[in-house]
Write a protein that holds these residues in place. Structure first.
Motif, PDB file in Angstrom:
ATOM      1  N   ALA A  68      57.573  47.250  52.712  1.00 29.24           N
ATOM      2  CA  ALA A  68      58.634  46.751  51.831  1.00 29.24           C
ATOM      3  C   ALA A  68      58.534  47.374  50.440  1.00 29.24           C
ATOM      4  N   ARG A  69      57.310  47.545  49.950  1.00 26.47           N
ATOM      5  CA  ARG A  69      57.120  48.134  48.622  1.00 26.47           C
ATOM      6  C   ARG A  69      57.669  49.560  48.567  1.00 26.47           C
ATOM      7  N   HIS A  70      57.391  50.338  49.597  1.00 29.39           N
ATOM      8  CA  HIS A  70      57.905  51.709  49.624  1.00 29.39           C
ATOM      9  C   HIS A  70      59.431  51.732  49.710  1.00 29.39           C
ATOM     10  N   HIS A  71      60.011  50.787  50.423  1.00 31.37           N
ATOM     11  CA  HIS A  71      61.477  50.689  50.490  1.00 31.37           C
ATOM     12  C   HIS A  71      62.067  50.432  49.100  1.00 31.37           C
ATOM     13  N   ILE A  72      61.466  49.524  48.353  1.00 34.52           N
ATOM     14  CA  ILE A  72      61.969  49.208  47.010  1.00 34.52           C
ATOM     15  C   ILE A  72      61.759  50.392  46.074  1.00 34.52           C
ATOM     16  N   LEU A  73      60.621  51.073  46.176  1.00 32.52           N
ATOM     17  CA  LEU A  73      60.360  52.242  45.331  1.00 32.52           C
ATOM     18  C   LEU A  73      61.379  53.348  45.594  1.00 32.52           C
ATOM     19  N   ASP A  74      61.811  53.492  46.841  1.00 36.66           N
ATOM     20  CA  ASP A  74      62.859  54.476  47.152  1.00 36.66           C
ATOM     21  C   ASP A  74      64.150  54.139  46.403  1.00 36.66           C
ATOM     22  N   LEU A  75      64.526  52.866  46.378  1.00 40.39           N
ATOM     23  CA  LEU A  75      65.751  52.456  45.689  1.00 40.39           C
ATOM     24  C   LEU A  75      65.616  52.611  44.178  1.00 40.39           C
ATOM     25  N   MET A  76      64.439  52.326  43.633  1.00 39.44           N
ATOM     26  CA  MET A  76      64.215  52.531  42.201  1.00 39.44           C
ATOM     27  C   MET A  76      64.291  54.018  41.860  1.00 39.44           C
ATOM     28  N   HIS A  77      63.790  54.865  42.756  1.00 40.84           N
ATOM     29  CA  HIS A  77      63.821  56.316  42.544  1.00 40.84           C
ATOM     30  C   HIS A  77      65.256  56.833  42.486  1.00 40.84           C
ATOM     31  N   GLU A  78      66.137  56.243  43.301  1.00 37.93           N
ATOM     32  CA  GLU A  78      67.547  56.646  43.254  1.00 37.93           C
ATOM     33  C   GLU A  78      68.174  56.305  41.913  1.00 37.93           C
ATOM     34  N   CYS A  79      67.675  55.256  41.271  1.00 40.05           N
ATOM     35  CA  CYS A  79      68.218  54.841  39.974  1.00 40.05           C
ATOM     36  C   CYS A  79      67.690  55.724  38.848  1.00 40.05           C
ATOM     37  N   ILE A  80      66.388  55.985  38.832  1.00 43.78           N
ATOM     38  CA  ILE A  80      65.771  56.861  37.829  1.00 43.78           C
ATOM     39  C   ILE A  80      64.537  57.485  38.463  1.00 43.78           C
ATOM     40  N   GLU A  81      64.479  58.806  38.463  1.00 44.88           N
ATOM     41  CA  GLU A  81      63.436  59.512  39.202  1.00 44.88           C
ATOM     42  C   GLU A  81      62.085  59.486  38.502  1.00 44.88           C
ATOM     43  N   ALA A  82      62.107  59.542  37.176  1.00 45.74           N
ATOM     44  CA  ALA A  82      60.857  59.613  36.411  1.00 45.74           C
ATOM     45  C   ALA A  82      61.129  59.087  35.008  1.00 45.74           C
ATOM     46  N   PRO A  83      60.080  58.766  34.256  1.00 43.80           N
ATOM     47  CA  PRO A  83      60.302  58.337  32.869  1.00 43.80           C
ATOM     48  C   PRO A  83      61.026  59.412  32.068  1.00 43.80           C
ATOM     49  N   ARG A  84      61.922  58.997  31.219  1.00 46.93           N
ATOM     50  CA  ARG A  84      62.651  59.950  30.387  1.00 46.93           C
ATOM     51  C   ARG A  84      61.696  60.707  29.459  1.00 46.93           C
ATOM     52  N   ASP A  85      62.100  61.921  29.109  1.00 46.25           N
ATOM     53  CA  ASP A  85      61.232  62.777  28.300  1.00 46.25           C
ATOM     54  C   ASP A  85      61.122  62.311  26.856  1.00 46.25           C
ATOM     55  N   ASP A  86      62.110  61.565  26.382  1.00 45.07           N
ATOM     56  CA  ASP A  86      62.090  61.141  24.988  1.00 45.07           C
ATOM     57  C   ASP A  86      62.373  59.653  24.891  1.00 45.07           C
ATOM     58  N   LEU A  87      61.964  59.079  23.771  1.00 44.58           N
ATOM     59  CA  LEU A  87      62.208  57.669  23.532  1.00 44.58           C
ATOM     60  C   LEU A  87      63.665  57.436  23.154  1.00 44.58           C
ATOM     61  N   ALA A  88      64.091  56.187  23.217  1.00 43.63           N
ATOM     62  CA  ALA A  88      65.446  55.827  22.804  1.00 43.63           C
ATOM     63  C   ALA A  88      65.632  56.139  21.318  1.00 43.63           C
ATOM     64  N   PRO A  89      66.859  56.459  20.905  1.00 46.48           N
ATOM     65  CA  PRO A  89      67.091  56.774  19.482  1.00 46.48           C
ATOM     66  C   PRO A  89      66.698  55.631  18.551  1.00 46.48           C
ATOM     67  N   THR A  90      66.765  54.395  19.041  1.00 43.48           N
ATOM     68  CA  THR A  90      66.432  53.253  18.189  1.00 43.48           C
ATOM     69  C   THR A  90      64.937  52.965  18.142  1.00 43.48           C
ATOM     70  N   ALA A  91      64.155  53.623  18.996  1.00 43.91           N
ATOM     71  CA  ALA A  91      62.715  53.343  19.056  1.00 43.91           C
ATOM     72  C   ALA A  91      61.990  54.041  17.918  1.00 43.91           C
ATOM     73  N   PRO A  92      60.948  53.431  17.398  1.00 46.80           N
ATOM     74  CA  PRO A  92      60.166  54.082  16.346  1.00 46.80           C
ATOM     75  C   PRO A  92      59.345  55.233  16.909  1.00 46.80           C
ATOM     76  N   ARG A  93      59.042  56.197  16.031  1.00 46.84           N
ATOM     77  CA  ARG A  93      58.146  57.290  16.396  1.00 46.84           C
ATOM     78  C   ARG A  93      56.783  57.015  15.776  1.00 46.84           C
ATOM     79  N   ILE A  94      55.745  57.434  16.466  1.00 49.85           N
ATOM     80  CA  ILE A  94      54.383  57.200  15.975  1.00 49.85           C
ATOM     81  C   ILE A  94      53.601  58.504  16.011  1.00 49.85           C
ATOM     82  N   GLU A  95      52.912  58.776  14.919  1.00 44.42           N
ATOM     83  CA  GLU A  95      51.943  59.860  14.865  1.00 44.42           C
ATOM     84  C   GLU A  95      50.567  59.223  14.761  1.00 44.42           C
ATOM     85  N   ALA A  96      49.681  59.580  15.675  1.00 44.34           N
ATOM     86  CA  ALA A  96      48.335  59.010  15.665  1.00 44.34           C
ATOM     87  C   ALA A  96      47.309  60.118  15.497  1.00 44.34           C
ATOM     88  N   PHE A  97      46.326  59.883  14.665  1.00 38.53           N
ATOM     89  CA  PHE A  97      45.241  60.835  14.451  1.00 38.53           C
ATOM     90  C   PHE A  97      44.038  60.070  13.926  1.00 38.53           C
TER      91      PHE A  97
END
Length: 737
Positions: free
Chosen positions: A536-565
């Motif tokens: 069942a888990r693999h079935h649901i993951l297939d449906l989630m994959h159809e919606c979005i294949e992978a995390p987006r490359d960039d954050l939302a425009p409203t999200a803060p940016r962080i520099e860490a060092f």
């Protein structure tokens, strides 16, 4: 002289001494035990009300897990300096004990029972939670309270590909790929709660039964103590429906109940059940008369519910017919949507049948981390998942109060499931908060919140390792015959014998939880439940994959940016400055948020990348010595005959370019090449006694010498005074106090 009749036992258990005694503390409770494991000690008491609770159709069991701060040598914070409401972890610990012991009381038992575990000493090595189920069972078993024990619980870790039962807290948190709490009797498992690092079904099953082997030893210890000090169980009134009323309701309304039970929609089905019950009550009021009806009314209601329970269970067990018409392993229809809300940093709507969860993502900086202050040393938590279950999600008009135990438990399970796939802090230095709003519920909203939360993170650009999905399976079991159901709905959960939740990626399990209403299940049943959950888990993951294949490359425009060092720890004070003046000035000038940890990690947060870079340059300028050969740009702030002074790193560091280092050719005076305020490019030559030497030689982008640029018409003394006064810092002592 004290006449204590103290009975004690001591055994070696999983590498530590386990000492148990009764007869010295809390002797007025029905049952009490003092337990010491290593140098962690708890007192567990069990008490029972003498009379059954009136007008209640459920068992009134209360479990409290009390953390006393003195146990670890701490004084509580806050104005009152005393323990107040329990921590979230204490509430979750109480819930684990409750889930394990509740099925082991007699059917129809209505006397109030209160179990209290009080942490008296905590050594920082042994988690007192591992003593919870064992202590509660022992206190109940030696008491006169009816209880079908004994049971016990252990924690199982997975370290270097080996199972470790009751590992130390440090090993569990730092080295283990598994944190499994398992409760069981001498013959079966009764409760599971776990977080895992994408482990296989085989490893999880072996972990459960590795823990169960140790549980058997604790059950034997309890049986030994019961034989010596166990009290005779009191006879209590058990509530049961009169057989004549049960037969009457079944004869009159069994056919209507069977017809209503196959209505597909939850609300439509419930409306039909309610209408039939109302008609039944009207008929019996007319038949019985007011006085007799008032006496029988509670039994009519319970009989009606019992007939529904019997029909639904019988239909599934013997005919393999589920209420909504699905096959035993069929998952309800699923839809996945992302970006359903504006402004927020990430959002997703996950709908499975009549269960719907809205997941939202919010990203923050270090100041948004949650400070956890319990028995352990204070620490910060950077990933939060909050689960909400408003009354409207089940079509009810109710009061919305503080977060309850159920909400905390469901949120913790979902949080554990998703935490396993989060990016490392050094790669993604954000505080991450997921809120799962249950908008509709007809079974397993906690698993839906895992799916919606995962989709929201992917939509928001959080670089998770892999998508996570969850499913809940159930069990109908009678007389040795059983059926395991995939994706149970609310009625099947309510009337069934097991709620088995399992979440994970395609690679393996990240969280698992099991509650049962019977006295235990076998290894074969658990194996089947795990196999069905995997499909069942693999079935649901297939449906989630159809919606979005992978995390987006960039954050939302409203999200803060962080520099860490990272900066040297001994430079933190310089960055902060006296009374915080330096860091406040950087924050104000750049319009950013700055968090500095004790280990020197600096996080700068802002929606504007240019502001982050400016603040980063300023902080590094204070804390980090420029390396030889490193290049910078900055304004000329002062000119002397022997050279020029240039501010670099956002203006927080100043270095000098000697006139001989300004150009490859000879320069008579610095003003032949630059003017005040000119932006020049420089290279570091290194520092000596805190003074930074710079060069402009060979650095491209600088002006060429032009001897005619000098202000020859200005008197030399006036020109020198002007150069010295500009950007001059005050010297000498301040006013005497």
């Amino acid at each position: 002289m004290h006449n204590f009749n103290i009975i004690s036992r001591e055994i070696d258990f999983c590498g530590r001494k386990l000492y148990v005694e009764t007869g010295r503390m809390a002797k007025q409770a029905n049952g009490s035990v003092y337990i010491r494991y290593g140098d962690t000690a708890v007192l567990v008491t069990a008490t029972m009300g003498k009379d059954p609770a009136e007008n209640q159709n459920f068992f009134p069991l209360t479990v409290d897990y009390i953390e006393k701060m003195y146990a670890s040598g701490k004084i509580p914070g806050g104005f009152f300096k005393r323990e107040a409401r329990p921590t979230t972890q204490a509430t979750l610990s109480a819930r684990v004990i409750d889930r394990a012991i509740r099925p082991l009381f007699p059917d129809g038992f209505r006397n109030p029972v209160h179990v209290v575990l009080t942490v008296l000493a905590y050594d920082g090595i042994t988690d007192p939670e591992v003593l919870g189920i064992f202590g509660a069972s022992l206190a109940l078993s030696i008491s006169d309270i009816p209880f079908h024990g004994p049971i016990a619980g252990v924690t199982v870790g997975y370290i270097d590909e080996q199972f470790v039962v009751n590992p130390t807290i440090e090993d569990l948190n730092e080295r283990s790929r598994l944190n499994l709490a398992v409760g069981g009797s001498a013959t079966s498992v009764v409760m599971i709660e776990s977080a895992a690092d994408q482990l296989s079904e085989e490893v999880m099953l072996d972990a459960v039964y590795t823990g169960h082997e140790e549980i058997k030893k604790l059950c034997a210890l309890q049986e030994d103590m019961v034989r010596e000090v166990g009290k005779e169980k009191v006879e209590v009134e058990l509530v049961s429906i009169p057989e004549e009323i049960l037969a009457k309701v079944e004869a009159d309304y069994g056919a209507d109940i069977a017809q209503n039970a196959v209505i597909i929609g939850k609300q439509e089905r419930q409306d039909a059940f309610d209408a039939t019950e109302e008609a039944m009550m009207e008929k019996y009021l007319e038949q019985d008369g007011e006085e007799l009806f008032e006496e029988n009314e509670p039994w009519y209601k319970e009989a009606y519910e019992e007939i529904i329970r019997r029909y639904v269970r019988d239909s599934i067990l013997h005919k393999h017919l589920r209420v909504d018409g699905r096959g035993l392993d069929e998952v309800r229809d699923i839809t996945c949507e992302i970006d359903v809300l504006p402004v927020v940093h990430g959002s997703a709507l996950f709908t499975r049948g009549e269960t719907q969860s809205l997941g939202t993502l919010t990203l923050g900086g270090g100041s948004d981390e949650q400070i956890i202050d319990g028995l352990e040393e204070e620490y910060k938590k950077g990933f939060l998942l909050h689960y909400n279950f408003p009354p409207f999600s089940v079509g009810e008009a109710g009061r919305m109060g503080p977060t309850g135990r159920r909400e905390l438990g469901h949120g913790n399970l979902a949080e554990r499931a998703l935490k396993a796939v989060l990016p490392k802090k050094e790669d993604f230095p954000y505080t991450v908060r997921i809120v799962a709003e249950t908008l509709e519920s007809n079974g397993s909203s906690s698993m839906a919140s895992i799916c919606s939360g995962c989709l929201a993170m992917m939509a928001g650009g959080v670089p998770i390792q892999a998508p996570v999905a969850g499913i809940a399976n159930g069990l109908i079991m009678e007389d040795g015959k059983y059926v395991v159901l995939t994706d149970i709905m609310g009625l099947e959960d309510h009337l069934g014998d097991m709620d088995f939740k399992c979440a994970g990626t395609r690679e393996g399990i990240t969280a698992m939880q099991m509650d049962i209403k019977i006295e235990g299940i076998t290894k074969d049943i658990m194996r089947i439940a795990l196999q069905k959950a995997n499909v069942a888990r693999h079935h649901i993951l297939d449906l989630m994959h159809e919606c979005i294949e992978a995390p987006r490359d960039d954050l939302a425009p409203t999200a803060p940016r962080i520099e860490a060092f990272k900066i040297p720890v001994d430079k933190i004070g310089e960055v902060i400055g006296p009374s915080g003046k330096m860091i406040k000035s950087i924050i104000e000038e750049c319009g950013v948020e700055i968090d500095i940890n004790d280990d020197g990690v600096v996080r700068i947060l802002s929606p504007d990348k240019a502001s982050i870079m400016k603040a980063t340059e300023m902080v590094k300028g204070i804390a980090i010595e420029p390396e030889i050969g490193e290049e910078f740009s900055g304004p000329v702030t002062r000119i002397e005959p022997y050279g020029v002074f240039v501010k670099i790193l956002g203006g927080v560091r100043e270095g000098m370019v000697h006139v001989s280092q300004m150009h490859t050719s000879r320069i008579e005076h610095p003003e032949d090449m630059v003017k005040l305020g000119d932006i020049v490019n420089v290279r570091s030559l290194g520092s000596e006694r805190g003074k930074l030497a710079l060069t402009m030689k060979g650095v491209p982008g600088n002006p060429e010498p032009q001897p005619g640029n000098r202000r020859e018409d200005e008197p030399r003394q006036q020109r020198n005074n002007r150069n010295r006064d500009r950007d001059r810092r005050p010297r000498g002592r301040g006013p005497r106090r």
